[in-house]
Structures are given as structure tokens and as C-alpha cells.
Design a protein around this motif. Structure first.
Motif, PDB file in Angstrom:
ATOM      1  N   ARG A 209      46.043  -7.872  91.254  1.00 31.70           N
ATOM      2  CA  ARG A 209      44.744  -7.259  90.938  1.00 31.70           C
ATOM      3  C   ARG A 209      43.691  -8.333  90.678  1.00 31.70           C
ATOM      4  O   ARG A 209      42.549  -8.226  91.130  1.00 31.70           O
ATOM      5  CB  ARG A 209      44.870  -6.334  89.715  1.00 31.70           C
ATOM      6  CG  ARG A 209      45.393  -4.953  90.045  1.00 31.70           C
ATOM      7  CD  ARG A 209      45.160  -3.973  88.903  1.00 31.70           C
ATOM      8  NE  ARG A 209      45.929  -4.324  87.727  1.00 31.70           N
ATOM      9  CZ  ARG A 209      47.148  -3.861  87.459  1.00 31.70           C
ATOM     10  NH1 ARG A 209      47.720  -3.032  88.312  1.00 31.70           N
ATOM     11  NH2 ARG A 209      47.775  -4.213  86.360  1.00 31.70           N
ATOM     12  N   ASN A 210      44.090  -9.366  89.929  1.00 27.17           N
ATOM     13  CA  ASN A 210      43.165 -10.465  89.646  1.00 27.17           C
ATOM     14  C   ASN A 210      42.704 -11.140  90.938  1.00 27.17           C
ATOM     15  O   ASN A 210      41.523 -11.469  91.099  1.00 27.17           O
ATOM     16  CB  ASN A 210      43.831 -11.509  88.743  1.00 27.17           C
ATOM     17  CG  ASN A 210      44.064 -10.993  87.337  1.00 27.17           C
ATOM     18  OD1 ASN A 210      43.475  -9.999  86.920  1.00 27.17           O
ATOM     19  ND2 ASN A 210      44.932 -11.662  86.590  1.00 27.17           N
ATOM     20  N   GLN A 211      43.663 -11.334  91.848  1.00 25.75           N
ATOM     21  CA  GLN A 211      43.312 -11.957  93.128  1.00 25.75           C
ATOM     22  C   GLN A 211      42.354 -11.082  93.917  1.00 25.75           C
ATOM     23  O   GLN A 211      41.381 -11.570  94.509  1.00 25.75           O
ATOM     24  CB  GLN A 211      44.595 -12.230  93.934  1.00 25.75           C
ATOM     25  CG  GLN A 211      44.366 -13.119  95.157  1.00 25.75           C
ATOM     26  CD  GLN A 211      44.835 -12.451  96.441  1.00 25.75           C
ATOM     27  OE1 GLN A 211      44.836 -11.224  96.547  1.00 25.75           O
ATOM     28  NE2 GLN A 211      45.196 -13.268  97.412  1.00 25.75           N
ATOM     29  N   HIS A 212      42.614  -9.784  93.916  1.00 18.22           N
ATOM     30  CA  HIS A 212      41.738  -8.863  94.651  1.00 18.22           C
ATOM     31  C   HIS A 212      40.330  -8.849  94.064  1.00 18.22           C
ATOM     32  O   HIS A 212      39.339  -8.813  94.812  1.00 18.22           O
ATOM     33  CB  HIS A 212      42.332  -7.449  94.623  1.00 18.22           C
ATOM     34  CG  HIS A 212      43.565  -7.304  95.455  1.00 18.22           C
ATOM     35  ND1 HIS A 212      44.361  -6.173  95.439  1.00 18.22           N
ATOM     36  CD2 HIS A 212      44.153  -8.155  96.347  1.00 18.22           C
ATOM     37  CE1 HIS A 212      45.361  -6.330  96.284  1.00 18.22           C
ATOM     38  NE2 HIS A 212      45.260  -7.515  96.835  1.00 18.22           N
ATOM     39  N   LEU A 213      40.234  -8.883  92.743  1.00 21.09           N
ATOM     40  CA  LEU A 213      38.920  -8.921  92.094  1.00 21.09           C
ATOM     41  C   LEU A 213      38.171 -10.195  92.469  1.00 21.09           C
ATOM     42  O   LEU A 213      36.973 -10.169  92.749  1.00 21.09           O
ATOM     43  CB  LEU A 213      39.077  -8.824  90.576  1.00 21.09           C
ATOM     44  CG  LEU A 213      39.401  -7.431  90.027  1.00 21.09           C
ATOM     45  CD1 LEU A 213      39.797  -7.512  88.561  1.00 21.09           C
ATOM     46  CD2 LEU A 213      38.210  -6.497  90.195  1.00 21.09           C
ATOM     47  N   ARG A 214      38.902 -11.313  92.461  1.00 24.49           N
ATOM     48  CA  ARG A 214      38.271 -12.592  92.824  1.00 24.49           C
ATOM     49  C   ARG A 214      37.761 -12.541  94.257  1.00 24.49           C
ATOM     50  O   ARG A 214      36.625 -12.961  94.550  1.00 24.49           O
ATOM     51  CB  ARG A 214      39.281 -13.728  92.643  1.00 24.49           C
ATOM     52  CG  ARG A 214      38.779 -15.086  93.124  1.00 24.49           C
ATOM     53  CD  ARG A 214      39.758 -16.199  92.792  1.00 24.49           C
ATOM     54  NE  ARG A 214      41.072 -15.992  93.359  1.00 24.49           N
ATOM     55  CZ  ARG A 214      41.409 -16.259  94.617  1.00 24.49           C
ATOM     56  NH1 ARG A 214      40.484 -16.712  95.476  1.00 24.49           N
ATOM     57  NH2 ARG A 214      42.626 -16.047  95.051  1.00 24.49           N
ATOM     58  N   LEU A 215      38.576 -12.018  95.164  1.00 29.49           N
ATOM     59  CA  LEU A 215      38.187 -11.963  96.572  1.00 29.49           C
ATOM     60  C   LEU A 215      37.042 -10.974  96.807  1.00 29.49           C
ATOM     61  O   LEU A 215      36.212 -11.171  97.701  1.00 29.49           O
ATOM     62  CB  LEU A 215      39.396 -11.569  97.428  1.00 29.49           C
ATOM     63  CG  LEU A 215      40.518 -12.611  97.530  1.00 29.49           C
ATOM     64  CD1 LEU A 215      41.723 -12.028  98.246  1.00 29.49           C
ATOM     65  CD2 LEU A 215      40.037 -13.873  98.243  1.00 29.49           C
ATOM     66  N   SER A 216      36.984  -9.917  95.987  1.00 30.30           N
ATOM     67  CA  SER A 216      35.921  -8.927  96.160  1.00 30.30           C
ATOM     68  C   SER A 216      34.548  -9.501  95.837  1.00 30.30           C
ATOM     69  O   SER A 216      33.527  -9.014  96.323  1.00 30.30           O
ATOM     70  CB  SER A 216      36.197  -7.700  95.277  1.00 30.30           C
ATOM     71  OG  SER A 216      36.004  -8.006  93.912  1.00 30.30           O
ATOM     72  N   LYS A 222      33.193 -15.622 103.970  1.00 32.46           N
ATOM     73  CA  LYS A 222      33.955 -16.757 103.427  1.00 32.46           C
ATOM     74  C   LYS A 222      35.449 -16.439 103.272  1.00 32.46           C
ATOM     75  O   LYS A 222      36.232 -17.321 102.960  1.00 32.46           O
ATOM     76  CB  LYS A 222      33.377 -17.179 102.081  1.00 32.46           C
ATOM     77  CG  LYS A 222      31.985 -17.774 102.188  1.00 32.46           C
ATOM     78  CD  LYS A 222      31.530 -18.333 100.852  1.00 32.46           C
ATOM     79  CE  LYS A 222      30.161 -19.008 100.982  1.00 32.46           C
ATOM     80  NZ  LYS A 222      29.688 -19.555  99.693  1.00 32.46           N
ATOM     81  N   ARG A 223      35.808 -15.177 103.463  1.00 29.59           N
ATOM     82  CA  ARG A 223      37.224 -14.814 103.334  1.00 29.59           C
ATOM     83  C   ARG A 223      37.953 -15.119 104.644  1.00 29.59           C
ATOM     84  O   ARG A 223      37.529 -14.696 105.715  1.00 29.59           O
ATOM     85  CB  ARG A 223      37.372 -13.319 103.027  1.00 29.59           C
ATOM     86  CG  ARG A 223      36.831 -12.895 101.688  1.00 29.59           C
ATOM     87  CD  ARG A 223      37.132 -11.418 101.441  1.00 29.59           C
ATOM     88  NE  ARG A 223      36.143 -10.854 100.519  1.00 29.59           N
ATOM     89  CZ  ARG A 223      35.512  -9.717 100.694  1.00 29.59           C
ATOM     90  NH1 ARG A 223      35.739  -9.005 101.791  1.00 29.59           N
ATOM     91  NH2 ARG A 223      34.643  -9.282  99.806  1.00 29.59           N
ATOM     92  N   SER A 224      39.038 -15.832 104.532  1.00 27.91           N
ATOM     93  CA  SER A 224      39.872 -16.121 105.703  1.00 27.91           C
ATOM     94  C   SER A 224      41.271 -15.564 105.444  1.00 27.91           C
ATOM     95  O   SER A 224      41.585 -15.124 104.338  1.00 27.91           O
ATOM     96  CB  SER A 224      39.974 -17.637 105.916  1.00 27.91           C
ATOM     97  OG  SER A 224      40.661 -18.250 104.826  1.00 27.91           O
ATOM     98  N   ALA A 225      42.097 -15.587 106.474  1.00 24.73           N
ATOM     99  CA  ALA A 225      43.477 -15.110 106.315  1.00 24.73           C
ATOM    100  C   ALA A 225      44.199 -15.917 105.248  1.00 24.73           C
ATOM    101  O   ALA A 225      45.007 -15.383 104.481  1.00 24.73           O
ATOM    102  CB  ALA A 225      44.206 -15.213 107.652  1.00 24.73           C
TER     103      ALA A 225
END
Length: 254
Positions: A209-216, A222-225
Motif C-alpha cells: 500500500r505504501n508503495q502504491h501511494l508513493r507511485l500515485s 516518470k513511472r516505468s516497469a
């Protein structure tokens, strides 16, 4: 194979009612589900499904209801496995408790329909020892006991890495080291409520969840695979010795 080759029915010979003892999150339900599938493949069980239940599922609130509820669950488990979690709760209510009626109904069905279904009773080790002593018929019906040990820190970290992989996420070195240190601390301070794999799952769910929040909060361009598939230290930095889960429930953080 031998029984089949000699024309005998293995269902009439095998008695596989078992007791699984150990702390939460040690894999008791998962192993029961796998065993059900193995027994079906061997021809010992007809369907190989697992019916999970607990005291609340078996015990009624008035005279006669318990026998009906227990019988209905046994009927559902025919050809498969009836998995009773925290089975000791059936015998810890005192002399007037309806749990005794559930046990007696269960014992009769286990004897009358021997080989047609399997009962696996699970729970904490000491509680299950008292459970087996509570009724003379219980020990004779459950002829196998399997003890599920706590996972060690290395195994728990392996579980964490695998659960991240299920989300197509790999931790970088800093994140992995943080998880490793935190899991080692949880293991060192564990008590009888320690959730083992279940406790790790809570940590990983929070980290994801923390990772998803950071990526959101990151611009889509800027998001890559690689960024989507990588867990960073900042995603797990909250997991420190002063922020351990409430182990009795396995939910929430102090």
C-alpha cells in the motif's frame, strides 16, 4: 495402489482423522487443503474439498440446534475434509455447554461414516492436548497428530519475498534489509499469539500500500516497469522495533 490391485477399498481401511497443533500462521489450513487434494488423487476421498468451521459454526444457542448445525457441516464435508479451527473451544465451555453436544455428534458421524470424510482438528498445542483429554472418544478417533513449528526468521523473510513476488514486486537491498531486521525483531519478541506467516502478510500488505501511494504521487510519465516493480526503503521505513503489530489480533500497529 496395493489395495486397488487386490480389490480392496482404501476408504474402508484408512482412518485419517488428524490433529494439527501450532501457532497461527504456521500453515495448518493450507496443509489441510493440500492433503485433501492428495487424498482425492489417491482415491481415498471422493471429492477432496475442504470445509472450514469453528465453534460458532458448530454450536447452537438452544437444545437440539447444535446437533443439527454439526450434522449439516458434516454433510457438506462428505467426500472431503472438515477442518475445525480452534477445536479446543468445543470442550472449554463447562458441563452445560452445547459444545459437548457438537463433539458427541461429530464422534458418532466419524464412526458411522468412517472413510467417507476426514476431520482435522486444529489449534494451539496445549489447548489441543486438553481437547483430546476432554472426551474419551476423541483420542481414539484422532490417531495422528502433526505439530506445526513456528517459522524461523529466514523462512519468514522468504515468505515476505514470495508474497511481494505475488504482486510482481522485488525489494531493493535497503528495503530487504529493513524487512529482514524487522522480521528478526518480531521473531525475537514473539509470544503465543505470534502470527508467523499471517504476521508477515500484514507487513507486506502495508508495504505494498505504501508503495502504491508513493507511485500515485509520481507523474505517470516518470513511472516505468522497474519503478512499479520495485519496493524501496521509504515503503518499509515505518517497520521499526517501536512500531510492532498488536500480536494478539494481528491487526493494527502500536
Amino acid at each position: 495402489r496395493y489395495y486397488k490391485e487386490t480389490g480392496k477399498n482404501p476408504r474402508e481401511i484408512f482412518s485419517l482423522h488428524s490433529v494439527f497443533t501450532g501457532n497461527p500462521g504456521t500453515g495448518k489450513t493450507t496443509v489441510a487443503r493440500i492433503l485433501a487434494q492428495i487424498y482425492k488423487a489417491l482415491g481415498i476421498l471422493e471429492r477432496g474439498h475442504l470445509v472450514e468451521c469453528d465453534r460458532q459454526s458448530l454450536v447452537g444457542g438452544y437444545i437440539g440446534q447444535t446437533a443439527i448445525k454439526t450434522a449439516e457441516l458434516v454433510d457438506k464435508a462428505m467426500g472431503g475434509v472438515l477442518f475445525i479451527d480452534e477445536a479446543y473451544a468445543l470442550t472449554e465451555g463447562g458441563g452445560n455447554d452445547y459444545g459437548k453436544e457438537a463433539v458427541e455428534t461429530l464422534l458418532k458421524r466419524m464412526e458411522d461414516q468412517r472413510g467417507k470424510f476426514i476431520v482435522i482438528a486444529a489449534g494451539y498445542t496445549q489447548n489441543m492436548e486438553r481437547f483430546l483429554e476432554a472426551n474419551p472418544g476423541l483420542k481414539s478417533r484422532f490417531d495422528r497428530t502433526f505439530k506445526f513449528e513456528d517459522f524461523n526468521p529466514e523462512e519468514l523473510l522468504g515468505i515476505a519475498i514470495q508474497q511481494l513476488a505475488d504482486h510482481n514486486i522485488t525489494p531493493d537491498d535497503a528495503a530487504k534489509n529493513q524487512l529482514k531486521a524487522y522480521i528478526e525483531y518480531l521473531y525475537k519478541k514473539r509470544d503465543k499469539y505470534f502470527g508467523n506467516g499471517r504476521a508477515v502478510r500484514k507487513v507486506i500488505e502495508e508495504a505494498v500500500r505504501n508503495q502504491h501511494l508513493r507511485l500515485s504521487e509520481m507523474a505517470k510519465s516518470k513511472r516505468s516497469a522497474k519503478t512499479i516493480g520495485t519496493l524501496l526503503f521509504e515503503d518499509v521505513k515505518e517497520f521499526t522495533p517501536d512500531n510492532i503489530p498488536t500480536q494478539k489480533t494481528g491487526i493494527g500497529f502500536k
